[in-house]
Design a protein around this motif. Structure first.
Motif: not given
Lengths: 100, 619
Positions: B11-15, B17-26, B60-63, B156-162
């Protein structure tokens, strides 16, 4: 303020580093110049960092806020993003008032 | 059955961008790796299951804004993406995470990631907020013009993960270039070119918001205001200190009482002799001395995470930049220095958010001067023993005033030291301060709880691993050799620590330390607060603080007490901090410099205080 070719061409151009809250414009040039007397970066590196933060020719900029000591740093809106930076670095960003 | 992961997604992205939340959700709870305040400052990895039962590894890589690395964090991202890390193959698929409400900069990063030649999936995270603002995104046009598959998620709502995992898995089979042939450091012309390209893509695929976010602008009018902004910042800091030092107290008392009871129970069960000493005074007291700080650390991290997740931390850095800049510190040094009021260990670790090595080293060197909570038991003991309990000026408590003075001495000396480091050692200019001010967001409780848990565990395991063995060592040093039969005085006086204390005494005489004080400093090397227990052992009153304060009041002069306090403001008495500095700076050079300069400051300050106080007749 030292004049450069671009600013001589356009008398309405101004430096972001000298702007005040409420000022707005379009970036006409991002310079590769050292940031004031105390800048640690070489000019090319500073130019790259400004570019990577979205300070690129054609971007719309509005000054939103300034710090309480020496009015530094400043908070600006670059296109849709809010960015904080010091005036010394912002001196390298040349703005022109947006054409109506 | 747990299938082995068949591919690695990064996972790469700007600081922000909700990347860590997405990583946690996945990954859910299945993640390894830990970090301290500063959100994503260490590489984290976890596992996720595809709908078809296959398993993937996620990192999960640093932003970052660019693969051109400027900080240690960003170097990790670049090296991981390019497969340059030694024990880490290049990821099979790069997930480029974008804040769907702010695509300006991430499109350029996506183009740069694409140039590495590895499969990239462009992920529009926080798509719900973009929808709410009426931002129209044409997925097909975006995908076509980027040349990358595009998908949307709401972490945060676990949408679109699959769907995301499916699309990425399909890419994993694609051709995989061996080396990082496709990527080179972009020149300024390349960056301008990529911006132009990104702008064309935006124009083609994205319609600007119909209902733009106005909350951030309205809040900033208050929170970045020269007067109200500073007032809010000071209010928040005050609240934080109240929380850390007042709300944590009941939990700390409970932990202390619990370990006291545990120690008593162990003493009753175990046979008398050195085994009991090792278990009770070494192991149980050692674990207790780490855990007793946990309530404070949890509260502090909770505050810092809240400030980060809401987007306020960047504003605090903005407001503080000029003040810190005057001392040669970076605005971002605010977070590490703030953390250091609880404990310098997480403070030093959170310096990783600072880009430039010099600014980072300056912050690391000054962080231990902030009054950490381990100094508090020592300060309280000496102040209650030697400073008269009376009011000055009608309403100010003299004891409280001395406490405040000790805190102020720490802060002022940190600023002065930072200034001197800047002026004397690194005459070069200052690094630029440039940071994004993210839109304000409501923090997500589940995400907050997970990040808090990770940070708390990291503190316990790292501090525990260092302090616990040291407590055992210190216990051994202050127990052996045992006093001869019929010996008088406390047993510790005959031990290795006691002998060392007496041997060092002449060195400490000019600053007014008796041999008992010097002996207490030796166990205090492991952790500052242990000096209180050591003084208890030396004066043979056990753990009763009231009794100990009474003895100190009779045996110590005011000048010696003040000198001891001055010593504690500066002395580098925390092996855990030195060990963390060694780890973070990659060698013994900087911890040695830190140790030497703090020791010199401590001696000088204690000397000055003792001599002046003695001259005034308090000796």
């Amino acid at each position: 303020m030292p004049q450069d070719a671009r600013m001589a061409e356009d008398p309405t151009a101004f430096r972001l580093g000298a702007a005040h809250p409420g000022d707005r414009g379009v970036i006409v040039r991002v310079l590769a110049a050292p940031a004031g007397p105390s800048g640690a970066l070489d000019p090319e590196e500073l130019e790259l960092r400004l570019l990577e933060f979205g300070f690129v020719e054609g971007a719309r900029v509005e000054v939103l806020h300034e710090g309480f000591l020496g009015a530094d740093p400043i908070a600006v809106k670059v296109d849709d993003m809010r960015v904080a930076l010091r005036r010394s670095e912002a001196m390298n960003v040349i703005l022109a008032p947006e054409a109506a | 059955m747990t299938p082995a992961p068949f591919a690695t997604f990064a996972l790469v992205g700007n600081p922000n961008c909700g990347k860590t939340a997405l990583f946690n959700a996945l990954t859910g709870g299945r993640q390894k790796g830990a970090n301290y305040a500063g959100v994503t400052v260490e590489r984290k990895e976890g596992l996720a299951d595809l709908p078809d039962g296959r398993r993937v590894r996620l990192i999960d890589l640093p932003g970052t804004y660019s693969l051109r690395a400027r900080s240690p964090d960003e170097a990790v991202t670049r090296d991981a993406v390019l497969g340059r890390l030694r024990d880490e193959p290049a990821p099979d698929v790069i997930l480029c995470i974008a804040d769907a409400t702010n695509l300006g900069l991430v499109l350029r990063l996506a183009l740069e990631l694409k140039s590495t030649g590895r499969p990239v999936v462009f992920v529009l995270n926080m798509i719900d907020i973009a929808e709410r603002q009426g931002i129209g995104i044409d997925f097909e046009a975006l995908s076509r013009s980027l040349g990358l598959p595009v998908t949307a998620t709401v972490a945060t709502r676990r949408r679109g993960l699959e769907a995301l995992l499916d699309i990425a898995a399909a890419q994993a089979g694609a051709a995989r270039p061996e080396a990082d042939a496709g990527w080179r450091e972009p020149s300024s012309a390349d960056v301008r070119d990529a911006h132009r390209q990104a702008r064309d893509i935006l124009r083609l695929a994205v319609r600007p918001p119909l209902r733009p976010d106005t909350l951030t602008g309205r809040l900033d009018a208050w929170l970045l205001h020269p007067v109200s902004g500073i007032a809010v910042l000071l209010g928040l800091l005050f609240l934080m200190f109240q929380a850390v030092f007042t709300w944590a107290a009941p939990a700390q008392d409970l932990i202390e009482a619990g370990f006291g009871a545990l120690g008593a129970a162990a003493t009753a069960i175990l046979p008398a002799g050195w085994i009991t000493g090792l278990v009770v005074d070494g192991l149980i007291a050692g674990v207790g001395s780490v855990l007793v700080f946990l309530p404070q650390i949890l509260l502090l991290f909770l505050f810092i995470l809240l400030l980060e997740d809401t987007g306020y931390m960047a504003r605090a850095a903005f407001l503080m930049d000029r003040i810190m800049g005057g001392a040669g510190l970076h605005g971002r040094a605010f977070i590490p220095l703030l953390s250091s009021f609880a404990c310098a260990v997480p403070g030093v670790m959170s310096t990783r958010v600072i880009d430039s090595r010099r600014d980072r080293l300056t912050t690391i060197l000054t962080a231990p001067l902030m009054t950490c909570s381990a100094r508090i038991p020592v300060y309280t003991l000496i102040i209650s023993a030697l400073i008269p309990d009376r009011t000055v000026g009608g309403f100010l408590s003299l004891q409280g005033l001395v406490m405040f003075g000790l805190y102020a001495a720490g802060i002022v000396s940190a600023l002065v030291v930072a200034f001197l480091i800047r002026k004397v050692f690194w005459r070069g200019g200052s690094e630029p301060f440039m940071m994004q001010l993210p839109d304000y967001k409501r923090p997500e409780p589940a995400n907050l709880a997970r990040n808090l848990g990770t940070k708390a565990w990291a503190f316990i395991s790292r501090a525990g691993r260092i302090i616990l063995p040291l407590m055992v060592l210190v216990w051994a040093l202050s127990t052996w050799p045992a006093p001869p039969p019929g010996a008088e005085g406390p047993a510790i006086a005959y031990s290795a620590a006691g002998r060392l204390g007496r041997w060092l005494e002449p060195l400490f005489a000019p600053i007014g330390f008796s041999w008992e004080m010097v002996v207490a400093l030796i166990p205090g090397m492991a952790a500052r607060e242990v000096a209180v227990a050591a003084l208890g052992a030396i004066y043979a009153v056990g753990g009763e603080e009231g009794a100990l304060a009474g003895i100190l009041a009779r045996q110590w002069s005011l000048a010696s007490g003040l000198s001891f306090l001055a010593w504690y403001v500066f002395a580098p008495q925390c092996v855990a901090t030195l060990a963390v500095v060694k780890r973070e700076t990659g060698g013994w050079l900087w911890p040695s410099i830190m140790f030497a300069y703090m020791l010199a400051l401590a001696y000088a300050a204690a000397f000055l205080v003792y001599q002046v106080a003695a001259a005034l007749g308090f000796g």
